[in-house]
Design an enzyme around this catalytic site. Structure first.
Site, short mmCIF file in Angstrom:
data_model
loop_
_atom_site.label_atom_id
_atom_site.label_comp_id
_atom_site.label_asym_id
_atom_site.label_seq_id
_atom_site.Cartn_x
_atom_site.Cartn_y
_atom_site.Cartn_z
N ALA A 142 0.80 -1.20 -0.11
CA ALA A 142 -0.01 0.04 -0.20
C ALA A 142 0.77 1.09 -0.18
O ALA A 142 1.20 1.92 1.16
CB ALA A 142 -0.92 0.14 1.21
N SER A 144 1.32 3.89 -3.33
CA SER A 144 0.48 4.91 -4.03
C SER A 144 -1.03 4.73 -3.70
O SER A 144 -1.98 5.49 -3.66
CB SER A 144 0.87 4.80 -5.63
OG SER A 144 2.14 5.24 -5.68
N ILE A 349 27.96 21.48 -14.29
CA ILE A 349 28.56 22.66 -14.16
C ILE A 349 30.00 22.50 -13.45
O ILE A 349 31.11 23.02 -14.11
CB ILE A 349 27.87 23.80 -13.56
CG1 ILE A 349 26.86 24.16 -14.59
CG2 ILE A 349 28.88 24.96 -13.48
CD1 ILE A 349 25.84 25.24 -14.14
N GLU A 375 5.99 11.24 -0.18
CA GLU A 375 4.45 11.77 0.30
C GLU A 375 3.66 12.07 -1.21
O GLU A 375 3.28 12.94 -1.16
CB GLU A 375 4.92 13.09 0.79
CG GLU A 375 5.38 12.96 2.30
CD GLU A 375 5.29 14.21 3.04
OE1 GLU A 375 4.00 15.00 3.19
OE2 GLU A 375 6.06 14.37 4.04
N THR A 377 4.39 10.20 -5.42
CA THR A 377 5.13 10.37 -6.47
C THR A 377 4.62 11.41 -7.19
O THR A 377 3.31 11.90 -6.76
CB THR A 377 5.18 9.29 -7.06
OG1 THR A 377 3.78 8.96 -7.75
CG2 THR A 377 5.79 7.96 -6.41
N SER A 378 5.51 11.95 -8.14
CA SER A 378 5.25 13.09 -9.13
C SER A 378 3.66 12.68 -9.98
O SER A 378 2.86 13.43 -10.31
CB SER A 378 6.13 13.23 -10.26
OG SER A 378 7.29 13.95 -9.59
#
Ligand code: CAA
Length: 391
Positions: A142, A144, A349, A375, A377-378
């Protein structure tokens, strides 16, 4: 002549912060320079939780920034809390993550949903900095799909008896209690989930596994096991069956702080890359004079500014008691993806040096990845946003 109204966006205060917010930001900045930055590389390398830092944050009254003063907090606002997360994360993602989980997840659910007795009894443990706040929703099956809870709580007389397992839980080894979601009535689906205060000295509760992570290595992530953990009835938070909605509302606030965490990490990496670009020479000139390097830094400055506006806006909505589910999800989605780009470009860089542990940007790149996962996912943020669009 029309009179000019004084703009809140004074020089040096481009985000319109109040005097109290500016003072808190300065206080945290000083603290971070002295107490957080010097340990950031070491706690990452050794996977050590810097417990002493949190005790000192407690002494300064910063461990309960948005918690009302009657429960030992600072009685301040979400905006101040978000500024503190951002400042800490500029130097150390791990410390920022444990701090954010401590407040958003380990403390605020009690503020939002606890009874007066529960708040008075439990919040001082965490606002003092003596113990860390910890919250447990995720399980092996459990993540997402948060409503698929397998941890069960069964009523036996005046008690609840918990059995099950939680995973990916922040701060639990340093907690006095963990707020735990468990299924009290499977037949009701997400409306059968309830939330409990589980004191960590209750027989049957154990921290069963310490995870070794790619980043955020100074913030403890563990598995928890509950074997016939017997709790008095007054350990339930709010009504039976309200646990899933409590969790969603808790995450609405938590996601703003994870966005601030992403922003802080990325800002830290940006500052290192900018300074490096102004000093490092190649082909007879500083690398910052090359347009391809300028483009990376110009994009980073622009995206960080946009992320900051989104995060502060979400925090202000929350402080005004206005709906902030969508704004928080958007801030987290955008800031965490910006953070991934900015930290990766900072490594680029610095070139070969960016890939070494002598500079902090490789750590920041690893730490930043968590913000696209933890908390929600995207992908989950996009679902939350789409549902708020009525889709
Ligand atoms: N506020 C209030 N109520 C909400 C809500 C919110 N933000 N979101 C949903 N709800 C309500 C819905 O209105 C619905 O109520 P009704 O049934 O009365 O209409 C109910 O909750 C169920 O909602 P959904 O049908 O939308 O639920 P779902 O099962 O489809 O899940 C989800 C939605 C957005 C995908 C959700 O499961 C989710 O956010 N998943 C990700 C979980 C997550 O972020 N986990 C990370 C936890 S971090 C952790 O555990 C440990 C740590 O230390 C970091």
């Amino acid at each position: 002549m029309p009179t000019m109204t004084k703009s809140p966006l004074a020089a040096g205060n481009l985000y319109g912060l109040t005097d109290e917010q500016l003072q808190l930001q300065e206080m945290v900045r000083e603290f971070v320079k002295r107490e957080v930055a010097p340990h950031a590389a070491e706690i990452d390398e050794t996977e050590r939780f810097p417990v002493e830092t949190f005790k000192k944050l407690g002494q300064l009254g910063l461990m309960g920034i948005p918690v009302p003063a009657e429960y030992g907090g600072a009685g301040s606002d979400t905006m101040s809390y978000v500024l503190a997360v951002e400042e800490i994360a500029k130097a150390c993602g791990s410390t920022g993550l444990s701090f954010a989980a401590h407040i958003s997840l380990g403390s605020m659910p009690l503020v939002y949903f606890g009874t007066e007795e529960q708040k008075k009894k439990w919040l001082p443990y965490v606002t003092s900095g003596e113990f860390m706040g910890s919250w447990a929703l995720t399980e092996p099956q459990a993540g997402s799909d948060a409503s698929r809870q397998q941890t069960v709580a069964v009523r036996e007389g005046d008690s609840w008896v918990l059995n099950g397992r939680k995973t990916f839980i922040t701060n639990a080894p340093y907690a006095r209690y963990v707020i735990v979601m468990a299924m009290t009535d499977k037949s009701k689906g997400n409306k059968g989930i309830s939330s409990f205060i589980v004191p960590t000295d209750t027989p049957g509760f154990s921290v069963s596994k310490h995870e070794h992570k790619m980043g955020m290595r100074g913030s403890p992530t563990t598995e928890l096991t509950f074997e016939n953990v017997r709790l008095p009835a007054d350990c339930m938070i709010s009504e039976e069956g309200s646990g899933f909605k409590q969790a969603m509302k808790t995450l609405d606030g938590g996601r703003i702080s994870i966005a601030a965490l992403a922003l802080g990490i990325a800002t830290g990496a940006f500052e290192v890359a900018l300074a490096y670009a102004k000093e490092r020479e190649a082909f007879g000139q500083t690398i910052g004079s090359f347009q391809l390097v300028q483009a990376m830094l110009a994009d980073a400055a622009t995206e960080l500014h946009a992320a900051r506006l989104m995060i502060y806006h979400a925090a202000r909505l929350k402080d005004a008691n206005l709906p902030h589910t969508q704004a928080g999800a958007q801030a987290k989605l955008y800031a965490s993806e910006v953070s991934a780009r900015v930290t990766a470009n900072a490594v680029q860089i610095l070139g070969g040096y960016g890939y070494l542990k002598d500079f902090p940007v490789e750590r920041m790149m690893r730490d930043s990845k968590l913000c696209e996962i933890g908390e929600g996912t995207s992908q989950i943020q996009r679902i939350v946003i789409a549902r708020n669009l009525g889709l």
